[in-house]
Design an enzyme around this catalytic site. Structure first.
Site, PDB file in Angstrom:
ATOM      1  CG  HIS A   2      -1.931  -1.013   1.341  1.00 13.32           C
ATOM      2  ND1 HIS A   2      -2.092  -1.817   2.444  1.00 13.32           N
ATOM      3  CD2 HIS A   2      -2.892  -1.391   0.457  1.00 13.32           C
ATOM      4  CE1 HIS A   2      -3.119  -2.635   2.247  1.00 13.32           C
ATOM      5  NE2 HIS A   2      -3.611  -2.411   1.048  1.00 13.32           N
ATOM      6  CE  LYS A  15     -11.851  -7.539   1.530  1.00  9.40           C
ATOM      7  NZ  LYS A  15     -10.657  -6.842   1.075  1.00  9.40           N
ATOM      8  NE  ARG A  46      -2.064  -7.309  -4.500  1.00  8.22           N
ATOM      9  CZ  ARG A  46      -2.807  -7.619  -3.439  1.00  8.22           C
ATOM     10  NH1 ARG A  46      -2.247  -7.774  -2.276  1.00  8.22           N
ATOM     11  NH2 ARG A  46      -4.104  -7.777  -3.555  1.00  8.22           N
TER      12      ARG A  46
HETATM   13  O1  PNS Z   1      -8.880  -2.999   0.303  1.00  4.29           O
HETATM   14  P1  PNS Z   1      -9.996  -3.359  -0.609  1.00  4.29           P
HETATM   15  O2  PNS Z   1     -10.768  -4.555  -0.093  1.00  4.29           O
HETATM   16  O3  PNS Z   1      -9.520  -3.517  -2.013  1.00  4.29           O
HETATM   17  O4  PNS Z   1     -10.993  -2.110  -0.635  1.00  4.29           O
HETATM   18  C1  PNS Z   1     -12.299  -2.206  -1.159  1.00  4.29           C
HETATM   19  C2  PNS Z   1     -12.981  -0.834  -1.016  1.00  4.29           C
HETATM   20  C3  PNS Z   1     -12.886  -0.347   0.410  1.00  4.29           C
HETATM   21  C4  PNS Z   1     -12.290   0.154  -1.934  1.00  4.29           C
HETATM   22  C5  PNS Z   1     -14.477  -0.972  -1.421  1.00  4.29           C
HETATM   23  O5  PNS Z   1     -15.058  -1.980  -0.659  1.00  4.29           O
HETATM   24  C6  PNS Z   1     -15.247   0.339  -1.232  1.00  4.29           C
HETATM   25  O6  PNS Z   1     -15.150   1.222  -2.046  1.00  4.29           O
HETATM   26  N1  PNS Z   1     -16.020   0.440  -0.108  1.00  4.29           N
HETATM   27  C7  PNS Z   1     -16.794   1.623   0.213  1.00  4.29           C
HETATM   28  C8  PNS Z   1     -18.302   1.379  -0.044  1.00  4.29           C
HETATM   29  C9  PNS Z   1     -18.625   1.518  -1.533  1.00  4.29           C
HETATM   30  O7  PNS Z   1     -18.490   2.577  -2.112  1.00  4.29           O
HETATM   31  N2  PNS Z   1     -19.031   0.392  -2.146  1.00  4.29           N
HETATM   32  C10 PNS Z   1     -19.353   0.325  -3.574  1.00  4.29           C
HETATM   33  C11 PNS Z   1     -18.099   0.032  -4.397  1.00  4.29           C
HETATM   34  S1  PNS Z   1     -18.439  -0.015  -6.146  1.00  4.29           S
END
Ligand code: PNS
Length: 157
Positions: A17, A41, A90
């Protein structure tokens, strides 16, 4: 000034990150790290702890800030005046996971997603693997900063 949002669970933040954040900070006027509060999760670290660790390890980049995102990412981007989301990639399977979200976020608000390929020395690093190694008593100090390793170990005890 161009504002980019760099979202994720960051449970925990890894050297992978930090590699992406470092390169994003050189590309955009400012970068807001968006720590998702309600990840599907079940997180190991509280959102407050994840924010604190990110603040500690991004303090060297003056144009990077960290915030919790309680709801939809596109709403957060609008609040921040950000027209770009930055995500690290990745592998092809990362792209399989990320592309639907990028397309949905663009559908919802027009925000574009820019993908940055991970640097080769951290391509294998994932938060899920860090936690799994730690749960089994293995070494994680080369994968995350020292205070993050300590936080992961403390959360597992
Ligand atoms: O670390 P990750 O699991 O790749 O992150 C995923 C994340 C946090 C970017 C995604 O779950 C997210 O955007 N969550 C916020 C809620 C939201 O906007 N959901 C719709 C996504 S299209």
């Amino acid at each position: 000034m161009s504002v980019a949002v760099c979202p994720g669970s960051f449970d925990p933040v890894t050297n992978g990150h930090l590699d992406v954040i470092s390169r994003a900070s050189a590309m955009f006027g400012s970068v807001v790290i968006a720590v998702a509060a309600n990840v599907a999760k079940r997180p190991l670290l509280t959102v407050g702890r994840r924010v604190e660790l990110l603040q500690e390890h991004t303090a060297m980049w003056p144009n990077v800030s960290v915030a919790e995102v309680p709801g939809l990412l596109v709403d957060f981007c609008a609040e921040q005046g950000a027209s770009v989301i930055v995500k690290g990639l990745r592998s092809g399977s990362d792209l399989d996971d990320e592309l639907p979200m990028a397309l949905m976020n663009r559908h919802l608000s027009g925000v574009e997603t820019v993908f940055l390929p991970a640097s080769q020395h951290v391509t294998h690093v994932a938060s899920s693997l860090v936690k799994d190694i730690a749960r089994h008593g293995g070494p994680i100090e080369s994968l995350v900063p020292g205070s993050v390793a300590a936080a992961v170990r403390a959360a597992l005890t």
